[in-house]
Design a protein around this motif. Structure first.
Motif, mmCIF file in Angstrom:
data_model
loop_
_atom_site.group_PDB
_atom_site.id
_atom_site.type_symbol
_atom_site.label_atom_id
_atom_site.label_comp_id
_atom_site.label_asym_id
_atom_site.label_seq_id
_atom_site.Cartn_x
_atom_site.Cartn_y
_atom_site.Cartn_z
ATOM 1 N N LEU A 81 24.196 -36.314 21.835
ATOM 2 C CA LEU A 81 24.507 -36.314 23.259
ATOM 3 C C LEU A 81 23.225 -36.158 24.068
ATOM 4 C CD1 LEU A 81 27.285 -33.566 23.072
ATOM 5 C CD2 LEU A 81 27.647 -36.029 22.908
ATOM 6 N N ARG A 82 23.191 -36.772 25.244
ATOM 7 C CA ARG A 82 22.111 -36.483 26.196
ATOM 8 C C ARG A 82 22.607 -36.796 27.598
ATOM 9 N NH1 ARG A 82 17.242 -40.907 25.698
ATOM 10 N NH2 ARG A 82 18.424 -42.720 26.391
ATOM 11 N N LEU A 83 21.999 -36.107 28.569
ATOM 12 C CA LEU A 83 22.328 -36.371 29.960
ATOM 13 C C LEU A 83 21.716 -37.699 30.381
ATOM 14 C CD1 LEU A 83 21.831 -33.026 31.945
ATOM 15 C CD2 LEU A 83 23.954 -34.210 31.417
ATOM 16 N N SER A 84 22.447 -38.450 31.151
ATOM 17 C CA SER A 84 21.923 -39.679 31.738
ATOM 18 C C SER A 84 21.114 -39.287 32.980
ATOM 19 C CB SER A 84 23.081 -40.594 32.142
ATOM 20 O OG SER A 84 23.796 -40.020 33.220
ATOM 21 N N PRO A 85 20.322 -40.195 33.517
ATOM 22 C CA PRO A 85 19.631 -39.889 34.775
ATOM 23 C C PRO A 85 20.612 -39.481 35.891
ATOM 24 C CG PRO A 85 18.642 -41.818 33.763
ATOM 25 C CD PRO A 85 19.884 -41.488 32.953
ATOM 26 N N ALA A 86 21.764 -40.136 35.965
ATOM 27 C CA ALA A 86 22.771 -39.762 36.966
ATOM 28 C C ALA A 86 23.304 -38.354 36.703
ATOM 29 C CB ALA A 86 23.925 -40.767 36.966
ATOM 30 N N GLY A 87 23.459 -37.996 35.433
ATOM 31 C CA GLY A 87 23.914 -36.654 35.076
ATOM 32 C C GLY A 87 22.900 -35.591 35.451
ATOM 33 N N ARG A 88 21.628 -35.886 35.215
ATOM 34 C CA ARG A 88 20.568 -34.939 35.604
ATOM 35 C C ARG A 88 20.562 -34.734 37.114
ATOM 36 N NH1 ARG A 88 17.259 -33.735 31.389
ATOM 37 N NH2 ARG A 88 17.392 -35.151 29.617
ATOM 38 N N ALA A 89 20.682 -35.821 37.874
ATOM 39 C CA ALA A 89 20.694 -35.721 39.332
ATOM 40 C C ALA A 89 21.923 -34.949 39.822
ATOM 41 C CB ALA A 89 20.652 -37.114 39.950
ATOM 42 N N ALA A 90 23.086 -35.231 39.242
ATOM 43 C CA ALA A 90 24.314 -34.536 39.649
ATOM 44 C C ALA A 90 24.235 -33.048 39.318
ATOM 45 C CB ALA A 90 25.525 -35.167 38.969
ATOM 46 N N LEU A 91 23.714 -32.720 38.148
ATOM 47 C CA LEU A 91 23.569 -31.314 37.764
ATOM 48 C C LEU A 91 22.613 -30.607 38.711
ATOM 49 C CD1 LEU A 91 24.126 -28.961 35.809
ATOM 50 C CD2 LEU A 91 22.216 -29.812 34.424
ATOM 51 N N ARG A 92 21.486 -31.232 38.992
ATOM 52 C CA ARG A 92 20.498 -30.646 39.905
ATOM 53 C C ARG A 92 21.124 -30.425 41.284
ATOM 54 N NH1 ARG A 92 16.629 -33.332 38.151
ATOM 55 N NH2 ARG A 92 17.041 -35.263 39.293
ATOM 56 N N GLY A 93 21.870 -31.418 41.787
ATOM 57 C CA GLY A 93 22.524 -31.274 43.090
ATOM 58 C C GLY A 93 23.563 -30.164 43.100
ATOM 59 N N HIS A 94 24.334 -30.051 42.021
ATOM 60 C CA HIS A 94 25.360 -29.006 41.933
ATOM 61 C C HIS A 94 24.718 -27.618 41.872
ATOM 62 C CE1 HIS A 94 29.375 -27.436 41.198
ATOM 63 N NE2 HIS A 94 28.874 -26.716 40.223
ATOM 64 N N LEU A 95 23.664 -27.489 41.080
ATOM 65 C CA LEU A 95 22.985 -26.191 40.978
ATOM 66 C C LEU A 95 22.335 -25.802 42.302
ATOM 67 C CD1 LEU A 95 21.427 -26.457 37.408
ATOM 68 C CD2 LEU A 95 23.461 -25.163 38.112
ATOM 69 N N THR A 96 21.803 -26.773 43.016
ATOM 70 C CA THR A 96 21.240 -26.499 44.338
ATOM 71 C C THR A 96 22.337 -26.061 45.295
ATOM 72 O OG1 THR A 96 19.452 -28.089 43.971
ATOM 73 C CG2 THR A 96 19.904 -27.481 46.255
ATOM 74 N N TRP A 97 23.482 -26.736 45.234
ATOM 75 C CA TRP A 97 24.618 -26.349 46.065
ATOM 76 C C TRP A 97 25.035 -24.908 45.760
ATOM 77 C CZ3 TRP A 97 29.696 -25.048 44.701
ATOM 78 C CH2 TRP A 97 30.580 -24.915 45.792
ATOM 79 N N LEU A 98 25.103 -24.550 44.471
ATOM 80 C CA LEU A 98 25.471 -23.175 44.091
ATOM 81 C C LEU A 98 24.439 -22.165 44.595
ATOM 82 C CD1 LEU A 98 26.728 -23.656 40.419
ATOM 83 C CD2 LEU A 98 28.105 -22.975 42.401
ATOM 84 N N THR A 99 23.168 -22.508 44.508
ATOM 85 C CA THR A 99 22.104 -21.628 45.001
ATOM 86 C C THR A 99 22.244 -21.432 46.509
ATOM 87 O OG1 THR A 99 20.620 -22.314 43.238
ATOM 88 C CG2 THR A 99 19.602 -21.328 45.182
ATOM 89 N N ASN A 100 22.482 -22.513 47.236
ATOM 90 C CA ASN A 100 22.670 -22.416 48.685
ATOM 91 C C ASN A 100 23.899 -21.574 49.021
ATOM 92 O OD1 ASN A 100 20.437 -24.036 49.018
ATOM 93 N ND2 ASN A 100 21.612 -25.880 49.511
ATOM 94 N N LEU A 101 24.950 -21.709 48.248
ATOM 95 C CA LEU A 101 26.154 -20.903 48.450
ATOM 96 C C LEU A 101 25.848 -19.428 48.263
ATOM 97 C CD1 LEU A 101 29.222 -20.813 48.965
ATOM 98 C CD2 LEU A 101 29.539 -21.155 46.507
#
Length: 109
Positions: A81-101
Motif C-alpha cells: 500500500l502507499r498514499l497517492s499524491p491526492a491522498g497525501r494532499a487530502a491528509l495534509r489538508g485534513h490535518l491542517t483543518w484539525l490543527t486549526n480547529l
C-alpha cells in the motif's frame, strides 16, 4: 491569532470525512512517511484485523487516496500500500483543518 488568520495561511485546510471512520487516519498517517508498505506491516502497526484494513484500504483506493500493488515474494502472495499524491494532499489538508480547529477551541474568549 484568530481562525480567520489561519485560513489565509492554510488555504488547503479542509475537513475530509473519509478520515473520520475506522482506522483510516491511522493508516494514512503510517503511509505518509513511507513509500510502499506491506499489508501485514500496515495491519500490525494500525492494530486492526485483516478484514478491517482491507475494507478501509479499498475505500481509500476508491477515493483515489491509496494505491495498491499486488505481487509475490517467492510463492507467497503479497499486497503493498502507499498514499497517492491526492491522498497525501487530502491528509495534509485534513490535518491542517484539525490543527486549526484545535487552535480555535484553545482561543481564550
Amino acid at each position: 491569532m484568530t481562525t480567520s488568520d489561519h485560513s489565509s495561511e492554510d488555504a488547503s485546510a479542509k475537513r475530509d470525512p473519509i478520515f473520520e471512520t475506522g482506522p483510516r487516519l491511522a493508516l494514512c498517517a503510517l503511509l505518509q512517511g513511507a513509500d510502499w508498505v506491506e499489508f501485514a506491516t500496515a495491519r500490525d502497526l494500525v492494530g486492526a484485523s485483516d478484514s478491517a484494513v482491507s475494507k478501509h484500504s479499498r475505500t481509500l483506493e476508491d477515493a483515489g487516496y491509496l494505491e495498491i500493488r499486488k505481487g509475490s515474494v517467492g510463492r507467497r502472495p503479497r499486497t503493498w500500500l502507499r498514499l497517492s499524491p491526492a491522498g497525501r494532499a487530502a491528509l495534509r489538508g485534513h490535518l491542517t483543518w484539525l490543527t486549526n480547529l484545535r487552535h480555535a477551541i484553545d482561543q481564550p474568549r
